[in-house]
Design a protein around this motif. Structure first.
Motif, PDB file in Angstrom:
ATOM      1  N   ILE A 174      78.768  46.277  25.543  1.00 47.11           N
ATOM      2  CA  ILE A 174      80.069  45.676  25.256  1.00 47.11           C
ATOM      3  C   ILE A 174      79.822  44.714  24.102  1.00 47.11           C
ATOM      4  CG2 ILE A 174      81.903  44.174  26.067  1.00 47.11           C
ATOM      5  CD1 ILE A 174      81.376  45.257  28.878  1.00 47.11           C
ATOM      6  N   VAL A 175      80.503  44.914  22.981  1.00 50.51           N
ATOM      7  CA  VAL A 175      80.324  44.087  21.784  1.00 50.51           C
ATOM      8  C   VAL A 175      81.493  43.122  21.684  1.00 50.51           C
ATOM      9  CG1 VAL A 175      80.092  44.135  19.274  1.00 50.51           C
ATOM     10  CG2 VAL A 175      79.108  45.974  20.640  1.00 50.51           C
ATOM     11  N   ARG A 176      81.166  41.855  21.417  1.00 46.40           N
ATOM     12  CA  ARG A 176      82.181  40.813  21.249  1.00 46.40           C
ATOM     13  C   ARG A 176      81.846  40.001  20.014  1.00 46.40           C
ATOM     14  NH1 ARG A 176      80.692  39.954  26.874  1.00 46.40           N
ATOM     15  NH2 ARG A 176      82.285  40.844  28.198  1.00 46.40           N
ATOM     16  N   GLY A 177      82.845  39.401  19.400  1.00 45.91           N
ATOM     17  CA  GLY A 177      82.615  38.505  18.261  1.00 45.91           C
ATOM     18  C   GLY A 177      83.782  38.537  17.306  1.00 45.91           C
ATOM     19  N   GLN A 199      76.280  42.949  24.898  1.00 45.43           N
ATOM     20  CA  GLN A 199      75.813  42.806  26.258  1.00 45.43           C
ATOM     21  C   GLN A 199      75.508  44.196  26.812  1.00 45.43           C
ATOM     22  OE1 GLN A 199      78.626  40.825  28.735  1.00 45.43           O
ATOM     23  NE2 GLN A 199      77.381  41.024  30.554  1.00 45.43           N
ATOM     24  N   VAL A 200      74.238  44.455  27.130  1.00 43.42           N
ATOM     25  CA  VAL A 200      73.833  45.764  27.625  1.00 43.42           C
ATOM     26  C   VAL A 200      74.340  45.939  29.048  1.00 43.42           C
ATOM     27  CG1 VAL A 200      71.875  47.244  28.201  1.00 43.42           C
ATOM     28  CG2 VAL A 200      71.788  45.819  26.163  1.00 43.42           C
ATOM     29  N   GLN A 201      75.061  47.015  29.284  1.00 41.05           N
ATOM     30  CA  GLN A 201      75.574  47.324  30.605  1.00 41.05           C
ATOM     31  C   GLN A 201      74.686  48.328  31.349  1.00 41.05           C
ATOM     32  OE1 GLN A 201      78.486  45.952  32.086  1.00 41.05           O
ATOM     33  NE2 GLN A 201      77.946  44.537  30.464  1.00 41.05           N
ATOM     34  N   LEU A 202      74.141  49.298  30.584  1.00 40.80           N
ATOM     35  CA  LEU A 202      73.345  50.350  31.218  1.00 40.80           C
ATOM     36  C   LEU A 202      72.470  51.022  30.173  1.00 40.80           C
ATOM     37  CD1 LEU A 202      72.729  52.290  33.655  1.00 40.80           C
ATOM     38  CD2 LEU A 202      74.631  53.666  32.846  1.00 40.80           C
ATOM     39  N   LEU A 205      86.840  42.922  15.077  1.00 38.88           N
ATOM     40  CA  LEU A 205      87.256  42.402  16.380  1.00 38.88           C
ATOM     41  C   LEU A 205      87.920  41.042  16.226  1.00 38.88           C
ATOM     42  CD1 LEU A 205      84.040  43.202  18.457  1.00 38.88           C
ATOM     43  CD2 LEU A 205      86.111  44.577  18.233  1.00 38.88           C
ATOM     44  N   ASN A 206      88.915  40.775  17.063  1.00 36.62           N
ATOM     45  CA  ASN A 206      89.491  39.433  17.084  1.00 36.62           C
ATOM     46  C   ASN A 206      88.744  38.614  18.137  1.00 36.62           C
ATOM     47  OD1 ASN A 206      90.719  39.721  19.672  1.00 36.62           O
ATOM     48  ND2 ASN A 206      92.501  40.697  18.752  1.00 36.62           N
ATOM     49  N   GLU A 207      89.108  37.357  18.296  1.00 40.47           N
ATOM     50  CA  GLU A 207      88.326  36.463  19.156  1.00 40.47           C
ATOM     51  C   GLU A 207      88.312  36.865  20.627  1.00 40.47           C
ATOM     52  OE1 GLU A 207      91.420  32.850  20.007  1.00 40.47           O
ATOM     53  OE2 GLU A 207      90.475  32.943  18.034  1.00 40.47           O
ATOM     54  N   LYS A 208      89.292  37.610  21.101  1.00 39.62           N
ATOM     55  CA  LYS A 208      89.333  37.994  22.508  1.00 39.62           C
ATOM     56  C   LYS A 208      89.007  39.476  22.731  1.00 39.62           C
ATOM     57  CE  LYS A 208      92.602  34.429  23.793  1.00 39.62           C
ATOM     58  NZ  LYS A 208      93.877  34.117  24.420  1.00 39.62           N
ATOM     59  N   ALA A 209      88.746  40.202  21.672  1.00 40.48           N
ATOM     60  CA  ALA A 209      88.537  41.649  21.778  1.00 40.48           C
ATOM     61  C   ALA A 209      87.124  41.984  22.253  1.00 40.48           C
ATOM     62  CB  ALA A 209      88.791  42.322  20.436  1.00 40.48           C
ATOM     63  N   GLU A 210      87.020  43.118  22.942  1.00 47.22           N
ATOM     64  CA  GLU A 210      85.740  43.707  23.322  1.00 47.22           C
ATOM     65  C   GLU A 210      85.721  45.133  22.791  1.00 47.22           C
ATOM     66  OE1 GLU A 210      84.795  41.673  27.622  1.00 47.22           O
ATOM     67  OE2 GLU A 210      85.500  43.724  27.563  1.00 47.22           O
ATOM     68  N   PHE A 211      84.543  45.607  22.460  1.00 45.11           N
ATOM     69  CA  PHE A 211      84.395  46.973  21.983  1.00 45.11           C
ATOM     70  C   PHE A 211      83.286  47.629  22.796  1.00 45.11           C
ATOM     71  CE2 PHE A 211      82.785  50.332  19.274  1.00 45.11           C
ATOM     72  CZ  PHE A 211      83.959  50.933  18.857  1.00 45.11           C
ATOM     73  N   ARG A 212      83.590  48.758  23.408  1.00 47.53           N
ATOM     74  CA  ARG A 212      82.606  49.476  24.220  1.00 47.53           C
ATOM     75  C   ARG A 212      81.920  50.510  23.342  1.00 47.53           C
ATOM     76  NH1 ARG A 212      82.953  47.840  29.346  1.00 47.53           N
ATOM     77  NH2 ARG A 212      84.855  46.772  29.919  1.00 47.53           N
TER      78      ARG A 212
END
Length: 129
Positions: A40-43, A19-22, A89-96
């Motif tokens: 923000i990367v999720r998955g 998800q692009v933030q800026l 990443l785990n199911e609830k993790a986010e990576f910036r």
């Protein structure tokens, strides 16, 4: 109203969402500029992030873990970059993630008097010039 751009990529049976933030455009007195994309990367189970290059002739690309301010391993081929995350990443993790591309200014923008004229359409979302 803030609009967001979603990028979906299938990676080894896991779905990755960046998800692009800026997006920032930093111009210098040289004939290049820096294009910085903060995401923000999720998955669940995701270990790699695929990033489409803004321009095939990118001079330099670097990726950083924003939380640790650490440079990440990056491989560039065929108009895309493969960025290896430090851990799956785990199911609830986010990576910036921050991706910095150094590009030739002439490929994207012209200076016309006091104006910048972009030769491509800017993606939806928040931009800083």
């Amino acid at each position: 109203m803030l609009q967001r751009c979603f990028v979906l990529v299938a990676v080894s049976a896991a779905t990755l969402i960046g998800q692009v933030q800026l997006t920032s455009y930093e111009f210098s007195t040289r004939n290049d500029f820096r294009l910085t994309t903060d995401l923000i990367v999720r998955g669940s189970g995701v270990r790699d992030y695929h990033h489409k290059l803004a321009h095939a002739g990118a001079g330099q690309l670097e990726a950083f873990d924003k939380a640790a301010n650490a440079k990440l391993m990056t491989t560039v081929s065929e108009g895309a970059a493969l960025i290896t995350l430090p851990r799956a990443l785990n199911e609830k993790a986010e990576f910036r993630l921050s991706i910095v591309e150094t590009l030739p200014r002439s490929a994207f923008v012209e200076i016309a008097g006091n104006a910048l004229v972009f030769s491509h359409t800017l993606a939806r979302g928040r931009h800083k010039i």
